[in-house]
Design an enzyme around this catalytic site. Sequence first.
Site, PDB file in Angstrom:
ATOM      1  N   HIS A 170     -24.327   6.089   6.886  1.00  0.00           N
ATOM      2  CA  HIS A 170     -25.788   6.175   6.825  1.00  0.00           C
ATOM      3  C   HIS A 170     -26.247   6.295   5.373  1.00  0.00           C
ATOM      4  CE1 HIS A 170     -29.644   8.437   8.365  1.00  0.00           C
ATOM      5  NE2 HIS A 170     -29.924   7.527   7.455  1.00  0.00           N
ATOM      6  N   HIS A 193     -27.097   4.762  15.771  1.00  0.00           N
ATOM      7  CA  HIS A 193     -26.879   5.969  14.963  1.00  0.00           C
ATOM      8  C   HIS A 193     -27.842   7.092  15.338  1.00  0.00           C
ATOM      9  CE1 HIS A 193     -25.974   8.539  11.576  1.00  0.00           C
ATOM     10  NE2 HIS A 193     -27.273   8.573  11.266  1.00  0.00           N
ATOM     11  N   ASP A 228      -9.221   1.736   2.664  1.00  0.00           N
ATOM     12  CA  ASP A 228      -9.425   0.410   3.232  1.00  0.00           C
ATOM     13  C   ASP A 228     -10.778   0.209   3.920  1.00  0.00           C
ATOM     14  OD1 ASP A 228      -8.595  -2.191   3.634  1.00  0.00           O
ATOM     15  OD2 ASP A 228      -7.647  -1.746   5.557  1.00  0.00           O
ATOM     16  N   CYS A 288     -26.363  14.362   7.898  1.00  0.00           N
ATOM     17  CA  CYS A 288     -27.497  13.497   7.545  1.00  0.00           C
ATOM     18  C   CYS A 288     -28.709  14.355   7.198  1.00  0.00           C
ATOM     19  CB  CYS A 288     -27.849  12.567   8.698  1.00  0.00           C
ATOM     20  SG  CYS A 288     -26.554  11.413   9.189  1.00  0.00           S
ATOM     21  N   GLU A 290       0.837  -1.188   0.000  1.00  0.00           N
ATOM     22  CA  GLU A 290       0.000   0.000   0.000  1.00  0.00           C
ATOM     23  C   GLU A 290       0.871   1.236   0.000  1.00  0.00           C
ATOM     24  OE1 GLU A 290      -2.800   0.036   3.194  1.00  0.00           O
ATOM     25  OE2 GLU A 290      -3.694  -1.870   2.600  1.00  0.00           O
ATOM     26  N   CYS A 306     -28.747  10.755  13.787  1.00  0.00           N
ATOM     27  CA  CYS A 306     -28.520  11.637  12.642  1.00  0.00           C
ATOM     28  C   CYS A 306     -27.860  12.938  13.102  1.00  0.00           C
ATOM     29  CB  CYS A 306     -29.834  11.944  11.928  1.00  0.00           C
ATOM     30  SG  CYS A 306     -30.437  10.566  10.944  1.00  0.00           S
ATOM     31  N   ASP A 332     -15.891   0.539   8.434  1.00  0.00           N
ATOM     32  CA  ASP A 332     -14.441   0.590   8.592  1.00  0.00           C
ATOM     33  C   ASP A 332     -13.892   1.827   7.880  1.00  0.00           C
ATOM     34  OD1 ASP A 332     -12.486  -0.610  10.047  1.00  0.00           O
ATOM     35  OD2 ASP A 332     -11.886  -2.032   8.505  1.00  0.00           O
TER      36      ASP A 332
END
Length: 111
Positions: A37, A94, A61, A100, A4, A96, A51
């Site tokens: 989201h 989650h 990644d 969002c 990488e 918002c 991730d």
Amino acid sequence: MTVEEFVEGIFIKYVNNDGTVCGKDKTLTEKADCLTHYSYESSDKELMLLDVQGCGAELFDPEIASNQVEINNEMLFYTGKLHWHAIESFVKVHKCNSYCNLLGLTDLNKV
């Protein structure tokens, strides 16, 4: 062997592969949270980008979690080790944020 490119800066994870939000930089963490989201909502709740990590705003990644891992015994793509568990975890916690709201995303806890 995988090689990488070296990325200069401090590595930060904003959204973990289990769906938890973990970044310390409020603005970038909220943007990464919103990206997760958005990926879920725009895929009709089938996929979720997880991730989310990198150096500053340079991200790399990621993993994709999916409610459906295979069709006709064929793997769709590598979905990480947590797939639908991570989706459930993210949806449950989650909240918002302004990003969002700016995108007009649906409140996941009211659906």
